[in-house]
Design an enzyme around this catalytic site. Structure first.
Site, PDB file in Angstrom:
ATOM      1  N   GLU A 108     125.463 -26.017  38.827  1.00  8.06           N
ATOM      2  CA  GLU A 108     125.842 -25.002  39.971  1.00  8.06           C
ATOM      3  C   GLU A 108     126.414 -26.530  40.216  1.00  8.06           C
ATOM      4  O   GLU A 108     127.775 -26.424  41.470  1.00  8.06           O
ATOM      5  CB  GLU A 108     125.191 -24.416  40.153  1.00  8.06           C
ATOM      6  CG  GLU A 108     125.073 -23.226  39.781  1.00  8.06           C
ATOM      7  CD  GLU A 108     123.471 -22.101  39.717  1.00  8.06           C
ATOM      8  OE1 GLU A 108     123.612 -21.058  39.818  1.00  8.06           O
ATOM      9  OE2 GLU A 108     122.544 -23.351  40.311  1.00  8.06           O
ATOM     10  N   GLU A 128     118.070 -21.068  31.553  1.00  9.26           N
ATOM     11  CA  GLU A 128     117.191 -20.123  32.626  1.00  9.26           C
ATOM     12  C   GLU A 128     116.670 -19.128  32.224  1.00  9.26           C
ATOM     13  O   GLU A 128     115.570 -18.506  32.593  1.00  9.26           O
ATOM     14  CB  GLU A 128     118.148 -19.938  34.030  1.00  9.26           C
ATOM     15  CG  GLU A 128     118.514 -20.309  34.951  1.00  9.26           C
ATOM     16  CD  GLU A 128     119.114 -21.479  34.176  1.00  9.26           C
ATOM     17  OE1 GLU A 128     119.633 -21.609  36.215  1.00  9.26           O
ATOM     18  OE2 GLU A 128     120.276 -21.488  33.676  1.00  9.26           O
TER      19      GLU A 128
END
Length: 267
Positions: free
Chosen positions: A121, A141
């Site tokens: 990110e 994740e």
């Protein structure tokens, strides 16, 4: 506003050379440069300050063998946050990464080793990404019972498409090497990603600051607009940028043949 020299940094190293190129180094190598709350705070202060202190380009890197393994999971587990608490953590991440993407200073990320989860990110908020052969991208994740909170659904999905991002999260798929370049996670692959990043940064620093600001800020804003609004905004920005006095000097150099010519390199 604070100046670069006034910033108090414990988790990040910041240097600026004579060309106005800043080097921002994540400096938690023992943690694979995992992003804790304090590091995000420092990113906000750095990228709030760089555009206002004459920086012409920025190289973003990680100390040690990895760029960043993402969210500091040890800190997250120990904090045992409420949903509201973690929502505010995520909003803080968005503040940092938005200052990068929309701040107007070209950011070139030199990537190696893990570029994972929140590290991806962070990298996706840079304007250009350069990898070496050690770099690998992942969004684990799904395997950790988590969901992205630092903008992957916006920036990573924009880079590689919704389907590929979902695949990464569901299956733990990793991308590296030429495949990472092909799908759009990286712009360049080089033997030495840092050296290549500096080469690109020097090229960017030769541009006019107002032009760089428009390229590194206005394009992202226009992507968030309707086509009609974007065409209007583009016209306004072009009106300002294309009539700046320094641009006229460069156009005059093109006219009389003293300016650089755009042509492919040989070989």
């Amino acid at each position: 506003m604070p100046r670069i020299a006034d910033l108090k940094l414990d988790n990040i190293l910041l240097e600026v050379d004579d060309l106005g190129i800043a080097t921002v180094t994540l400096n938690r190598p023992a943690k694979r440069n995992a992003l804790n709350e304090a590091t995000i705070d420092e990113l906000i202060e750095i990228f709030r300050t760089l555009p206002r202190d004459g920086v012409r380009a920025c190289v973003l890197r990680g100390a040690g063998d990895h760029f960043s393994a993402g969210l500091d999971l040890v800190e997250h587990h120990a904090a045992d946050r409420s949903p509201a608490d973690f929502m505010h953590v995520c909003l803080h991440w968005h503040e940092a990464f938005n200052k990068m993407e929309y701040g107007g200073v070209p950011i070139i990320a030199a990537l190696k080793g893990a570029v994972v989860g929140g590290g991806l990110e962070l990298a996706s908020a840079a304007h250009i990404r350069v990898i070496d052969h050690s770099a690998y991208f992942g969004l684990p994740e799904g395997q950790r019972g988590l969901f992205t909170g630092g903008g992957a659904t916006i920036r990573v999905a924009d880079l590689i498409g919704k389907s590929r991002m979902i695949d990464m999260m569901l299956t733990g798929r990793l991308y590296k090497g030429e495949e990472a370049v092909t799908v759009g996670l990286a712009n360049y692959m080089a033997e030495d990603s840092l050296a290549k990043a500096y080469e690109i940064a020097r090229r960017c620093a030769e541009n006019l600051p107002l032009t760089n600001f428009a390229i590194c800020s206005a394009i992202s804003h226009m992507q968030n607009m309707s086509p009609l609004d974007a065409s209007y905004a583009e016209s306004v920005v072009a009106g300002v940028v294309n009539t700046q006095p320094a641009a006229r000097e460069r156009l005059a150099a093109f006219r009389d043949g003293s300016g650089p010519r755009i042509k492919p390199t040989q070989g």
